[in-house]
Enzyme design. Structure first.
Site, PDB file in Angstrom:
ATOM      1  N   GLU A 210      26.911  35.782  34.407  1.00  0.00           N
ATOM      2  CA  GLU A 210      27.748  36.962  34.629  1.00  0.00           C
ATOM      3  C   GLU A 210      29.220  36.534  34.654  1.00  0.00           C
ATOM      4  OE1 GLU A 210      26.981  40.331  34.976  1.00  0.00           O
ATOM      5  OE2 GLU A 210      29.160  40.251  34.856  1.00  0.00           O
TER       6      GLU A 210
ATOM      7  N   CYS B 129      33.525  31.861  44.020  1.00  0.00           N
ATOM      8  CA  CYS B 129      33.116  31.264  42.738  1.00  0.00           C
ATOM      9  C   CYS B 129      33.868  29.989  42.352  1.00  0.00           C
ATOM     10  CB  CYS B 129      33.251  32.298  41.636  1.00  0.00           C
ATOM     11  SG  CYS B 129      32.348  33.788  42.003  1.00  0.00           S
TER      12      CYS B 129
ATOM     13  N   LEU C 271      47.606  32.581  34.539  1.00  0.00           N
ATOM     14  CA  LEU C 271      48.732  31.668  34.736  1.00  0.00           C
ATOM     15  C   LEU C 271      49.632  32.196  35.845  1.00  0.00           C
ATOM     16  CD1 LEU C 271      49.734  30.681  31.064  1.00  0.00           C
ATOM     17  CD2 LEU C 271      48.559  29.273  32.762  1.00  0.00           C
TER      18      LEU C 271
HETATM   19  C1  UGA Z   1      35.794  34.535  38.938  1.00  0.00           C
HETATM   20  C2  UGA Z   1      35.885  34.664  37.406  1.00  0.00           C
HETATM   21  O1  UGA Z   1      37.181  35.158  37.039  1.00  0.00           O
HETATM   22  C3  UGA Z   1      34.791  35.600  36.862  1.00  0.00           C
HETATM   23  O2  UGA Z   1      34.845  35.623  35.442  1.00  0.00           O
HETATM   24  C4  UGA Z   1      33.430  35.083  37.330  1.00  0.00           C
HETATM   25  O3  UGA Z   1      32.385  35.950  36.906  1.00  0.00           O
HETATM   26  C5  UGA Z   1      33.412  34.994  38.843  1.00  0.00           C
HETATM   27  O4  UGA Z   1      34.476  34.109  39.286  1.00  0.00           O
HETATM   28  C6  UGA Z   1      32.070  34.440  39.258  1.00  0.00           C
HETATM   29  O5  UGA Z   1      31.770  33.304  38.894  1.00  0.00           O
HETATM   30  O6  UGA Z   1      31.268  35.186  39.833  1.00  0.00           O
HETATM   31  P1  UGA Z   1      36.538  36.090  41.006  1.00  0.00           P
HETATM   32  O7  UGA Z   1      36.411  34.825  41.796  1.00  0.00           O
HETATM   33  O8  UGA Z   1      35.823  37.299  41.460  1.00  0.00           O
HETATM   34  O9  UGA Z   1      36.052  35.833  39.488  1.00  0.00           O
HETATM   35  O10 UGA Z   1      38.087  36.510  40.892  1.00  0.00           O
HETATM   36  P2  UGA Z   1      39.322  35.984  40.007  1.00  0.00           P
HETATM   37  O11 UGA Z   1      40.070  37.151  39.539  1.00  0.00           O
HETATM   38  O12 UGA Z   1      38.887  35.011  38.988  1.00  0.00           O
HETATM   39  O13 UGA Z   1      40.209  35.221  41.107  1.00  0.00           O
HETATM   40  C7  UGA Z   1      39.802  33.999  41.703  1.00  0.00           C
HETATM   41  C8  UGA Z   1      40.934  33.384  42.493  1.00  0.00           C
HETATM   42  O14 UGA Z   1      41.944  32.868  41.629  1.00  0.00           O
HETATM   43  C9  UGA Z   1      41.665  34.358  43.422  1.00  0.00           C
HETATM   44  O15 UGA Z   1      41.952  33.716  44.627  1.00  0.00           O
HETATM   45  C10 UGA Z   1      42.936  34.694  42.663  1.00  0.00           C
HETATM   46  O16 UGA Z   1      44.008  35.075  43.503  1.00  0.00           O
HETATM   47  C11 UGA Z   1      43.229  33.357  41.997  1.00  0.00           C
HETATM   48  N1  UGA Z   1      44.047  33.486  40.776  1.00  0.00           N
HETATM   49  C12 UGA Z   1      43.553  34.095  39.674  1.00  0.00           C
HETATM   50  C13 UGA Z   1      45.331  32.956  40.764  1.00  0.00           C
HETATM   51  O17 UGA Z   1      45.835  32.396  41.764  1.00  0.00           O
HETATM   52  N2  UGA Z   1      46.067  33.055  39.621  1.00  0.00           N
HETATM   53  C14 UGA Z   1      45.583  33.651  38.492  1.00  0.00           C
HETATM   54  O18 UGA Z   1      46.322  33.676  37.477  1.00  0.00           O
HETATM   55  C15 UGA Z   1      44.311  34.185  38.526  1.00  0.00           C
END
Ligand code: UGA
Length: 432
Positions: free
Chosen positions: A152, A264, A254
């Site tokens: 997923e 995750c 980024l």
């Molecule tokens: C992540 C993946 O993006 C999904 O594709 C995957 O399905 C999911 O893990 C999983 O394995 O179930 P998620 O952890 O729900 O999703 O949320 P994200 O939007 O990826 O954010 C993860 C973390 O990274 C957050 O703390 C967010 O603030 C941080 N982040 C994200 C950043 O600091 N910078 C960014 O540019 C993007």
């Protein structure tokens, strides 16, 4: 047409159940947690996601039921496994839920001559199908040919939207079985969604490679942001925007910040490191990604210590507790780690979050103070720190900041950069 049975009602399971019911499938959601089943039956979601309760109630009126006991599976059913695979202390993943659900499925299908399609959506390390799942079926003389791996890719905070519009579908398994699932998805999704069919182990690894690459992007940009902090006049968002225009790099993921959290990335990077180590290969790259991420909270603490003097007995407002916006999830949230460090330094911690406060109260109880409105949270405080990009924070103005004792704002997401507010503004990744 058979029914859809979904084992495990966490983020993925609940979202999938709602989505498939909306596509006119008869869905049974199964979970061992009786309380969870009770609330779900009432149309209350145990997790927060934008629009989820509305969608849940609609699905319940249509074709969705929940139970903690499933008695029968038919050959035309599709059985989805969406149970959690949490981290163990050594970083490897805990397969106890995968094993117990596999045994439950075996028990229900052992006397059938034609087997239903079993779809594993849980995140499992390469080799888990071959070494753990398959043997449970084979031991009971049941063929494993109808089992596929279907990772997923939805994100918390946009789970329904991502389920509705996946960027791709990955199916790992024997070709004939994979094609059966492909046919099912083609009925539901537009023909434009790419479908990657592979063997089981490749599909398992795709999920880890995907998440670890995204985590690498974040740690990379955070390293550059920390460098910017020391180079007057530089701005990480301008750098990210510019390098993101290179199609070989891409503009997404980024956004520099306080480090990635959630259920995750931290878990998956650690699990991949542990697998690489087991294979006697160097995992230096991912170890650095992980270490860089852990270090980000120290960078934020260092910034606070630089501007708030003395730190001891100061009053600090934390805006944003969820690991990301539009979610109430605080698993591996940087805010939690920062609060722990501030408490160790005898700081009075005041917090605000639109959705995650209840969950944080379970962790810190009366050790910190909770505020319903950012304005009250900021009042009389020595420093404010924005950690989560909630849309409410984009419109913060002097109205809210004017009551601070010493108006210092550390904005780890730079959402108020360039705004006219009477504060000492420190944007993470903006050269001081
Ligand atoms: C992540 C993946 O993006 C999904 O594709 C995957 O399905 C999911 O893990 C999983 O394995 O179930 P998620 O952890 O729900 O999703 O949320 P994200 O939007 O990826 O954010 C993860 C973390 O990274 C957050 O703390 C967010 O603030 C941080 N982040 C994200 C950043 O600091 N910078 C960014 O540019 C993007």
């Amino acid at each position: 047409m058979g029914k859809i049975i979904i084992f495990g009602l966490g983020f993925v399971g609940i979202t999938l159940a709602i989505f498939l019911a909306s596509k006119n499938q008869n869905v049974i959601g199964v979970d061992i947690d009786k309380k969870k089943i009770q609330v779900l039956k009432k149309g209350i979601s145990p997790i927060y996601e934008p629009r989820i309760e509305h969608a849940l109630k609609k699905a319940l009126m249509k074709r969705l039921v929940f139970t903690n006991k499933i008695e029968r599976i038919s050959k035309d059913d599709i059985v989805f496994v969406t149970v959690g695979t949490p981290s163990k202390k050594d970083g490897s993943i805990d397969l106890k839920f995968i094993k117990s659900v596999s045994k439950k499925i075996v028990e229900l299908i052992k006397n059938m001559s034609d087997l239903p399609l079993v779809v594993i959506k849980s995140t499992i390390l390469p080799g888990t199908f071959e070494d753990t799942i398959k043997p449970i079926f084979i031991k009971n003389s049941i063929s494993s040919k109808n089992i596929v791996i279907n990772p997923e890719f939805l994100r918390e905070g946009s789970a329904l939207e991502d389920t509705l519009h996946p960027h791709q579908i990955v199916i790992g398994g024997e070709r004939k079985t994979a094609k059966t699932l492909e046919k099912f998805y083609r009925k539901i999704y537009s023909n434009k969604v790419p479908i990657e069919i592979s063997n089981h182990t490749t599909a398992e690894l795709i999920k880890y490679a995907n998440n670890s690459f995204l985590a690498t992007k974040i740690s990379f940009i955070n390293s550059i942001a920390n460098l910017c902090q020391t180079l007057p006049g530089t701005n990480i968002d301008q750098i990210a925007r510019s390098i993101g225009r290179d199609p070989r790099i891409g503009s997404l993921f980024l956004n520099a910040g306080p480090g990635y959290g959630g259920s995750c990335f931290p878990k998956d990077v650690k699990a991949l490191i542990s697998l690489i180590k087991k294979r006697h290969l160097g995992s230096d790259l991912l170890i650095s990604v992980h270490k860089t991420n852990l270090n980000q909270v120290k960078i934020v603490l260092r910034l606070i210590s630089k501007y708030v003097k003395p730190l001891k007995n100061s009053s600090i407002s934390i805006l944003g507790l969820a690991f990301k916006e539009n979610s109430d999830d605080i698993r591996e949230s940087v805010s939690i780690k920062l609060i722990e460090k501030l408490l160790e330094n005898h700081v009075k911690v005041k917090v605000h979050d639109p959705k995650a406060m209840k969950n944080v109260e379970k962790v810190f109880g009366k050790k910190i103070t909770y505020y319903k409105h950012p304005k009250d949270c900021l009042k009389n405080s020595n420093c404010a720190i924005i950690l989560t990009s909630w849309k409410q924070y984009f419109s913060l103005s002097n109205k809210e900041f004017s009551k601070m004792k010493t108006p210092i704002l550390i904005d780890t997401r730079r959402i108020l950069a360039g705004k006219k507010i009477n504060v000492k503004y420190i944007g993470l990744g903006i050269g001081e």
